[in-house]
Design a protein around this motif. Structure first.
Motif, short mmCIF file in Angstrom:
data_model
loop_
_atom_site.label_atom_id
_atom_site.label_comp_id
_atom_site.label_asym_id
_atom_site.label_seq_id
_atom_site.Cartn_x
_atom_site.Cartn_y
_atom_site.Cartn_z
N UNK A 262 18.32 0.44 5.64
CA UNK A 262 17.40 0.41 4.50
C UNK A 262 17.84 1.40 3.42
N UNK A 263 18.16 2.63 3.83
CA UNK A 263 18.57 3.63 2.85
C UNK A 263 19.87 3.22 2.16
N UNK A 264 20.80 2.65 2.93
CA UNK A 264 22.06 2.20 2.35
C UNK A 264 21.82 1.07 1.34
N UNK A 265 20.86 0.17 1.67
CA UNK A 265 20.55 -0.92 0.77
C UNK A 265 20.00 -0.40 -0.55
N UNK A 266 19.13 0.62 -0.49
CA UNK A 266 18.56 1.19 -1.70
C UNK A 266 19.66 1.82 -2.55
N UNK B 293 0.80 -1.22 0.00
CA UNK B 293 0.00 0.00 0.00
C UNK B 293 0.84 1.27 0.00
N UNK B 294 2.12 1.18 0.34
CA UNK B 294 2.96 2.38 0.32
C UNK B 294 3.67 2.56 -1.01
N UNK B 295 3.36 1.73 -2.01
CA UNK B 295 4.13 1.76 -3.26
C UNK B 295 3.51 2.61 -4.35
N UNK B 296 2.26 2.99 -4.23
CA UNK B 296 1.60 3.73 -5.30
C UNK B 296 2.02 5.19 -5.29
N UNK B 297 1.72 5.88 -6.40
CA UNK B 297 2.04 7.30 -6.48
C UNK B 297 1.23 8.09 -5.46
N UNK C 189 7.37 -5.17 3.87
CA UNK C 189 7.84 -3.81 3.57
C UNK C 189 7.83 -3.61 2.06
N UNK C 190 6.79 -2.94 1.57
CA UNK C 190 6.65 -2.74 0.14
C UNK C 190 6.66 -1.28 -0.23
N UNK C 191 7.63 -0.52 0.30
CA UNK C 191 7.72 0.90 -0.02
C UNK C 191 8.02 1.07 -1.51
N UNK C 192 7.67 2.22 -2.03
CA UNK C 192 7.83 2.46 -3.47
C UNK C 192 9.27 2.29 -3.93
N UNK C 193 10.23 2.78 -3.15
CA UNK C 193 11.62 2.67 -3.60
C UNK C 193 12.08 1.22 -3.63
N UNK C 194 11.57 0.40 -2.70
CA UNK C 194 11.91 -1.02 -2.69
C UNK C 194 11.36 -1.71 -3.94
N UNK C 195 10.09 -1.46 -4.25
CA UNK C 195 9.47 -2.12 -5.40
C UNK C 195 10.10 -1.65 -6.71
N UNK D 38 15.89 -4.71 -10.71
CA UNK D 38 16.82 -5.82 -10.47
C UNK D 38 16.31 -7.10 -11.12
N UNK D 39 15.00 -7.36 -11.02
CA UNK D 39 14.42 -8.54 -11.66
C UNK D 39 14.60 -8.47 -13.17
#
Length: 398
Positions: free
Chosen positions: A112-116, A28-32, A157-163, A169-170
């Motif tokens: 998390x930020x470092x991973x992104x 739900x946190x991934x949409x615009x 954790x499905x934040x927009x930057x993660x998705x 990557x996929x």
């Protein structure tokens, strides 16, 4: 790889992706819309958005957070504030939010930020490696990144930057696999690009979706699924927001249309690509050398072998913009045209060079193209390509 993905979470058909937020509460946190809500850092707005996504009333949300309905109402209306760091961390944990959204920075959020940031660099470097003829190294870099991002997704954790990063990557992994896998396994590459496309369409990002459609369509073509490839690539051209994106999609559409034997669509795509050559910066795919190979192959595939024979004599030289694997691709195509012109000696010399290059670059799919092209007319070349392919298979199995 983490097992759960969008394909198993009720995502609708590819052509009409389902996007009801309540159906996809994990993301739900991934949409615009969600991004705008989070950027506001307004706790009341965030709480209302969360309730709307999950179909909760204030009593339900209060039970989740350990507050009563009256307190939730006051927070949503901005009549009460929470300044206690522990309480803010608690809300972030319950709502699966990165803590920095509510002004809290802790070790997990820094990680998390470092991973992104690290992940974005990994995807870029993997793409450079693939285009430089080192697709195996790209695969090695992308596997662990995809696994880590999918693990975060599985944790809710499905934040927009993660998705967004996971989607790229996929796709990068799928395209790299498409270089190193033999033909009978190219469906695996298309599967990974499809997973990236599904994330792009869910996030409702037009430019990202166009990129994903291009990559997935090309892998479908390589896997022999021509109709679907043309559909995806036609959509990529239609979605292109500018000439650079169109220039990236048109050569791939031309290749897919040619492979399908669709001469009118092939000619149209080639004409449109030619028209952009003088105005758009050249890339590893969009350049005169690559377009020449695509034109040769497409003419042959659409029954215009005589035109291809005439054109083969005047090919442009490769430049630094051309990826190393394109030299192999072009050699095989030119040899095919030579055989059509009964030039067995020229075809033999050309295919021998292709075998050598494909072996060095570890391109099993191109070795299989060489074997088909050589056929019974050039048994020695076919045998050399088969031997090189078996060696690559043995190395991959090990």
């Amino acid at each position: 790889m983490a097992g759960r993905d969008l394909a198993r979470r009720g995502h609708g058909p590819l052509s009409t992706p389902a996007r009801p937020l309540a159906r996809h509460a994990e993301w739900h946190w991934a949409t615009q819309q969600a991004q705008l809500v989070l950027n506001s850092q307004d706790l009341g707005l965030i709480l209302r958005f969360y309730r709307g996504v999950h179909g909760l009333n204030q009593t339900d949300l209060g039970a989740l957070l350990g507050y009563d309905k009256t307190y939730i109402s006051a927070l949503e209306l901005g009549k009460r504030r929470i300044d206690d760091v522990g309480s803010l961390r608690h809300i972030c944990a319950q709502l699966q939010l990165p803590p920095h959204v509510l002004g809290v920075t802790d070790a997990a959020d820094v990680d998390h930020r470092a991973m992104i940031q690290f992940g974005a660099s990994t995807v870029r470097l993997a793409e450079i490696a693939r285009q430089s003829g080192h697709a195996s190294e790209a695969v090695s870099e992308l596997w662990p990144l995809v696994a880590r991002l999918e693990a975060r997704l599985d944790d809710g954790h499905g934040e927009r930057d993660v998705l967004h990063l996971l989607g790229r990557a996929r796709i990068g992994l799928g395209v790299a696999l498409g270089n190193v896998l033999p033909e009978e396994r190219l469906g695996t590459a298309a599967t990974w690009t499809l997973k990236g496309l599904m994330l792009a369409e869910y996030a409702d990002d037009t430019e990202f979706t166009g990129y994903a459609l291009r990559m997935h369509g090309n892998e479908l073509r390589k896997a022999g699924i021509g109709g679907a490839a043309v559909d995806r690539l036609s959509r990529a051209v239609a979605l292109a927001p500018h000439d650079t994106a169109r220039a990236a999609a048109l050569p791939l559409l031309a290749r897919a249309a040619g492979a399908l034997g669709n001469a009118p669509l092939f000619d149209q795509a080639i004409r449109q690509a030619d028209a952009l050559l003088s105005t758009v910066e050249h890339t590893s795919l969009f350049n005169p050398f690559a377009l020449h190979e695509i034109r040769l192959r497409g003419l042959a595939d659409t029954g215009r072998v005589a035109d291809a024979i005439a054109l083969a004599k005047d090919g442009p030289a490769p430049t630094t913009a051309v990826a190393p694997q394109w030299r192999v691709i072009e050699l095989v195509t030119v040899a095919r045209i030579m055989l059509a012109a009964a030039d067995l000696r020229g075809a033999t010399t050309t295919l021998e060079s292709a075998v050598s290059e494909a072996t060095v670059q570890r391109l099993p799919h191109q070795l299989q193209r060489i074997m088909r092209t050589a056929g019974v007319r050039l048994p020695d070349v076919q045998g050399a390509a088969a031997q090189a392919l078996e060696q690559l298979r043995a190395e991959m199995a090990a």
